[in-house]
Design a protein around this motif. Sequence first.
Motif, PDB file in Angstrom:
ATOM      1  N   ARG A   1       0.433   6.278 -12.490  1.00  0.00           N
ATOM      2  CA  ARG A   1       0.252   4.913 -12.001  1.00  0.00           C
ATOM      3  C   ARG A   1       1.137   3.901 -12.741  1.00  0.00           C
ATOM      4  O   ARG A   1       1.639   2.949 -12.141  1.00  0.00           O
TER       5      ARG A   1
ATOM      6  N   THR B  39      -1.542  -1.211  -4.060  1.00  0.00           N
ATOM      7  CA  THR B  39      -2.272   0.036  -4.296  1.00  0.00           C
ATOM      8  C   THR B  39      -1.306   1.221  -4.234  1.00  0.00           C
ATOM      9  O   THR B  39      -1.682   2.356  -4.494  1.00  0.00           O
TER      10      THR B  39
ATOM     11  N   SER C 167      -3.821  -1.434  -8.241  1.00  0.00           N
ATOM     12  CA  SER C 167      -4.943  -1.386  -7.287  1.00  0.00           C
ATOM     13  C   SER C 167      -5.936  -2.521  -7.460  1.00  0.00           C
ATOM     14  O   SER C 167      -7.151  -2.314  -7.479  1.00  0.00           O
TER      15      SER C 167
ATOM     16  N   ASP D  87      -9.855   2.264 -10.225  1.00  0.00           N
ATOM     17  CA  ASP D  87     -10.348   3.066  -9.110  1.00  0.00           C
ATOM     18  C   ASP D  87     -11.287   4.174  -9.566  1.00  0.00           C
ATOM     19  O   ASP D  87     -12.246   4.515  -8.865  1.00  0.00           O
TER      20      ASP D  87
ATOM     21  N   GLY E  74       0.816  -1.214   0.000  1.00  0.00           N
ATOM     22  CA  GLY E  74       0.000   0.000   0.000  1.00  0.00           C
ATOM     23  C   GLY E  74       0.842   1.252   0.000  1.00  0.00           C
ATOM     24  O   GLY E  74       2.082   1.203   0.003  1.00  0.00           O
TER      25      GLY E  74
END
Length: 348
Positions: A80, A70, A124, A168, A15
Amino acid sequence: MNNNDTTGFLGWDIGGAHLKVAYCDNSGQITQVIQLPCALWQGIHELHTAMQQALTLLNCRHAQHAITMTGELVDAFENREQGVAEILSCVADILPEAALHIFAGQRGWLKPQQAKQAWRDVASMNWQASALFVATQCSQGLFLDIGSTTCDIIPFIDGQIQPHGLDDHNRQKSGELVYTGAIRTPLFAISHHAPLNGELVPLTAEWFASSGDVWCILEQVSATEIQDSSADGQPWQNRHCQQRLARMLATDAEEATDAQWRIVADWFAEQQLQQITQACLQVLSRHSAINKGAPLIGAGVGRFIIKAIAERLNRPYVDFSALCQNRDDAAAHAPATALALLAQQQLS
């Protein structure tokens, strides 16, 4: 565990604020689940350090390693795609590539280089590990995981997960991802005012306090359990939590009684409960095939919230721990646990 030659399966959930790792042996028995601070927004070196600490604690370098994440969302990365690539490079520097299996949701398992190319299938996706595991244990219902930062709400019917969105952005629109959690959520993201002395006081638009202060005051979360820093860096004991709440109302803790600050905490708790309940109803409105007796299955450090929502919706509540050998730590860190168990089932 004290045998460097231990085999088995490690589930790694990387995370942005924590690293969660679960170990299960070759028979599928969960024997250890840990969480370590990992302030990934400060740089990839944080992950390197946390992973080395985890390996020292677990002593399972010869296990198979299942990876989900994530952390690619943190602002240390330009985007990302870069986040996924840097995390995977860090992982490959520490763990043997032959034992690495990157979780790509319903697409299955990828090797690091494949995962860098298919980064959208990797970014994610930790919620899918938990939801897929739950769907193997129950026929239908809603799976909720409330962690320190976010809440996942995943419907499943006939043993199959039914997400409306996969990334997401679309999950937020569908109500299946709610950016509210039990520890790290700034209070001005939960409400814009709060009651004190019979008046509704507008909140200061500062990160003076978080949801962790609320749930500590209400004794739903223990100060010793929280690894995150508070808004002012002070401990999570009651008097500090009260002072942080007071700053949100532009005053000091001494200006009200303990009972009054508990009412303030009750207010924020109610607002957060309503946010998540409304999201559950939004998701349920898309899935009328889920019958009224189907349960809410709760995971995460905030699963006490899910139990309360199940009561409001007049639905049964099932704790994730009941599906994982009755281990509270497995329920608190469901994606890592589910990933280890799925790897044992699918990669053995």
